[in-house]
Design an enzyme around this catalytic site. Structure first.
Site, PDB file in Angstrom:
ATOM      1  N   ASP A   1       0.486   1.813   3.235  1.00  7.89           N
ATOM      2  CA  ASP A   1       1.700   0.893   3.389  1.00  7.89           C
ATOM      3  C   ASP A   1       1.510  -0.545   3.814  1.00  7.89           C
ATOM      4  O   ASP A   1       2.197  -1.185   3.772  1.00  7.89           O
ATOM      5  CB  ASP A   1       2.195   1.303   4.804  1.00  7.89           C
ATOM      6  CG  ASP A   1       2.895   2.711   4.505  1.00  7.89           C
ATOM      7  OD1 ASP A   1       3.409   3.466   3.556  1.00  7.89           O
ATOM      8  OD2 ASP A   1       3.056   3.564   5.832  1.00  7.89           O
TER       9      ASP A   1
ATOM     10  N   LYS B   1       8.959  -0.781   9.247  1.00 11.46           N
ATOM     11  CA  LYS B   1       9.609  -0.247   8.028  1.00 11.46           C
ATOM     12  C   LYS B   1      10.290   0.961   8.347  1.00 11.46           C
ATOM     13  O   LYS B   1       9.879   1.865   9.166  1.00 11.46           O
ATOM     14  CB  LYS B   1       8.693  -0.340   6.699  1.00 11.46           C
ATOM     15  CG  LYS B   1       7.530   0.837   6.838  1.00 11.46           C
ATOM     16  CD  LYS B   1       7.969   2.227   6.174  1.00 11.46           C
ATOM     17  CE  LYS B   1       6.518   3.052   6.656  1.00 11.46           C
ATOM     18  NZ  LYS B   1       6.884   4.517   6.891  1.00 11.46           N
TER      19      LYS B   1
ATOM     20  N   GLY C   1       0.548   0.316  12.327  1.00  8.47           N
ATOM     21  CA  GLY C   1      -0.909   0.041  12.106  1.00  8.47           C
ATOM     22  C   GLY C   1      -1.218  -0.790  10.903  1.00  8.47           C
ATOM     23  O   GLY C   1      -1.959  -1.483  10.793  1.00  8.47           O
ATOM     24  N   SER C   2      -0.317  -0.366   9.730  1.00  6.56           N
ATOM     25  CA  SER C   2      -0.589  -1.057   8.616  1.00  6.56           C
ATOM     26  C   SER C   2       0.323  -2.391   8.882  1.00  6.56           C
ATOM     27  O   SER C   2      -0.545  -3.224   7.973  1.00  6.56           O
ATOM     28  CB  SER C   2       0.512  -0.210   7.369  1.00  6.56           C
ATOM     29  OG  SER C   2      -0.283   0.872   7.245  1.00  6.56           O
ATOM     30  N   ALA C   3       1.268  -2.707   9.524  1.00  5.52           N
ATOM     31  CA  ALA C   3       1.577  -3.815   9.855  1.00  5.52           C
ATOM     32  C   ALA C   3       0.662  -4.831  10.607  1.00  5.52           C
ATOM     33  O   ALA C   3       0.428  -6.062  10.008  1.00  5.52           O
ATOM     34  CB  ALA C   3       2.824  -3.712  10.815  1.00  5.52           C
TER      35      ALA C   3
ATOM     36  N   GLY D   1       5.742   6.376  12.616  1.00  2.00           N
ATOM     37  CA  GLY D   1       6.340   6.632  11.307  1.00  2.00           C
ATOM     38  C   GLY D   1       6.770   5.233  10.524  1.00  2.00           C
ATOM     39  O   GLY D   1       7.673   5.237   9.781  1.00  2.00           O
TER      40      GLY D   1
ATOM     41  N   VAL E   1       3.652   3.062  18.151  1.00  2.00           N
ATOM     42  CA  VAL E   1       2.184   3.659  17.476  1.00  2.00           C
ATOM     43  C   VAL E   1       2.408   4.976  17.272  1.00  2.00           C
ATOM     44  O   VAL E   1       2.984   5.921  17.585  1.00  2.00           O
ATOM     45  CB  VAL E   1       1.230   3.552  18.919  1.00  2.00           C
ATOM     46  CG1 VAL E   1      -0.131   3.996  18.280  1.00  2.00           C
ATOM     47  CG2 VAL E   1       1.064   2.199  19.399  1.00  2.00           C
ATOM     48  N   ALA E   2       1.962   5.111  15.957  1.00  2.00           N
ATOM     49  CA  ALA E   2       1.756   6.415  15.139  1.00  2.00           C
ATOM     50  C   ALA E   2       3.248   7.076  15.170  1.00  2.00           C
ATOM     51  O   ALA E   2       3.682   8.299  15.370  1.00  2.00           O
ATOM     52  CB  ALA E   2       0.984   7.314  15.756  1.00  2.00           C
TER      53      ALA E   2
HETATM   54  O1  C5P Z   1      -2.541   5.351   3.608  1.00  3.83           O
HETATM   55  P1  C5P Z   1      -3.118   5.941   4.913  1.00  3.83           P
HETATM   56  O2  C5P Z   1      -4.618   5.732   4.985  1.00  3.83           O
HETATM   57  O3  C5P Z   1      -2.437   5.012   6.270  1.00  3.83           O
HETATM   58  O4  C5P Z   1      -2.397   7.310   4.907  1.00  3.83           O
HETATM   59  C1  C5P Z   1      -3.063   8.239   5.940  1.00  3.83           C
HETATM   60  C2  C5P Z   1      -3.287   9.651   5.500  1.00  3.83           C
HETATM   61  O5  C5P Z   1      -1.722  10.027   5.236  1.00  3.83           O
HETATM   62  C3  C5P Z   1      -4.062   9.731   4.434  1.00  3.83           C
HETATM   63  O6  C5P Z   1      -5.321   9.998   4.724  1.00  3.83           O
HETATM   64  C4  C5P Z   1      -3.134  10.983   3.873  1.00  3.83           C
HETATM   65  O7  C5P Z   1      -3.528  12.062   4.590  1.00  3.83           O
HETATM   66  C5  C5P Z   1      -1.686  10.944   4.091  1.00  3.83           C
HETATM   67  N1  C5P Z   1      -0.959  10.199   3.017  1.00  3.83           N
HETATM   68  C6  C5P Z   1      -0.851  10.974   1.815  1.00  3.83           C
HETATM   69  N2  C5P Z   1      -0.212  10.504   0.700  1.00  3.83           N
HETATM   70  C7  C5P Z   1       0.139   9.279   0.779  1.00  3.83           C
HETATM   71  C8  C5P Z   1       0.150   8.360   1.900  1.00  3.83           C
HETATM   72  C9  C5P Z   1      -0.696   9.089   3.033  1.00  3.83           C
HETATM   73  O8  C5P Z   1      -1.426  12.070   1.747  1.00  3.83           O
HETATM   74  N3  C5P Z   1       0.837   8.668  -0.339  1.00  3.83           N
END
Ligand code: C5P
Length: 308
Positions: free
Chosen positions: A149, A18, A115-117, A111, A108-109
């Protein structure tokens, strides 16, 4: 749930990465997350997740393709986490296991929710493999426990995300948009970018719906879209990765309608007026030597889907 004997031996799912067309962020909340108002668009860069039966209680993952060596293979792998969570929540009566194979194209990482996909792909592939009686809504709720995500990666298309980005409403979007993605060497960790965002004292008090962007999408107006895109994480990503500044400038100079760091970066998405303009931009940008690789994609595309 039927017995493994009558089930398919392997299930394959294709799942898109995305870009965030807008990403507005509030300040850090007590739970460590930031409230967001973000419009996701799924774009035609796909990972594939294949799930096959394994001994009950056994979960493994193999990763193939671009940057495969950068993906963790242990319990911190999001696809494994997703498969385990599904097995323990929905398969309690029958111990389950899965062998996953991920073919990566999403950086990978980078943006782009790679990983979510993969977690979304694993959820759908395992739900079908194990013949679980789980609804798309329930799958999304489970996905949100793995990462903010993941619900969007399951649905795809174009959607407005609020709360942590995990509460979604579909967005009406006309036509197809052409992007040139510029991949950079190295990664940017999402928590590190949000950490820098906090350190810089950024974060809005109120998050409003992105009216201009939503109008541009309804009208299929690529020029208006170019004016409406915005990413509040951009100053933080640029502070951590100043080399992205010249890359963004190069794309703008070469005719991109807009340049946007995707999510927490470091992938930069350049919006092109149409497909020929995207071809032209990608050729020119490759020649500039300002990034590791470029790739043309379009969006919106669907989210996680079975490959038959
Ligand atoms: O959701 P996910 O675990 O992939 O997000 C990774 C990290 O990104 C979270 O632990 C947080 O530090 C940060 N994050 C955030 N606010 C969001 C989404 C992610 O601070 N809405």
């Amino acid at each position: 749930m039927a017995s493994p004997v009558t089930e398919p031996e392997a299930v394959r799912v294709r799942v898109a990465g995305k870009v965030n067309l807008t990403l507005r962020s509030g300040r850090r909340r007590p739970d460590g997350y930031h409230s967001l108002s973000t419009v996701f668009q799924a774009v035609s860069l796909f990972d594939e997740v294949e799930a096959s039966w394994a001994e009950p209680g056994r979960f493994s993952v193999r990763v193939l393709g671009e940057q495969a060596d950068r993906v963790p293979l242990g319990d911190d792998n999001l696809a494994i986490q997703a498969a385990r969570l599904l097995a323990t929540t929905w398969g309690a009566a029958h111990p389950l296991g899965a062998e996953l194979v991920i073919r990566k194209s999403i950086p990978v990482a980078g943006g782009m929710a790679g990983g979510s996909a993969d977690a979304a792909g694993a959820l759908l592939a395992c739900a079908v493999l194990w013949d679980l009686d789980i609804s798309p809504d329930e799958l999304r709720t489970l996905g949100a426990q793995i990462g903010a995500d993941v619900p969007f990666c399951l649905v795809g298309g174009t959607a407005l995300g609020t709360n942590r980005g995990d509460e979604l409403v579909p967005v009406l979007s006309r036509g197809s948009y052409h992007w040139v993605l510029a991949f950079s060497d190295g990664e940017l960790s999402t928590p590190a970018v949000f950490g820098k965002f906090d350190e810089m004292g950024l974060g809005a008090d109120r998050l409003e719906a992105p009216a201009d962007l939503l109008n541009a999408l309804v009208g299929g107006d690529v020029q208006a879209l170019g004016h409406a895109v915005v990413n509040d994480l951009e100053p933080a990503a640029l502070a951590l990765r100043p080399q992205l500044g010249p890359l963004i400038e190069a794309g703008r100079d070469l005719g991109a309608l807009a340049a946007l760091i995707s999510g927490s970066g470091p992938t930069v998405a350049f919006l092109a007026a149409n497909e020929p303009a995207a071809v032209d931009l990608s050729v020119k940008l490759s020649g500039e030597g300002v990034c590791r690789a470029v790739k043309r994609v379009s969006g919106p595309v669907p989210g996680a889907r079975l490959v038959v």
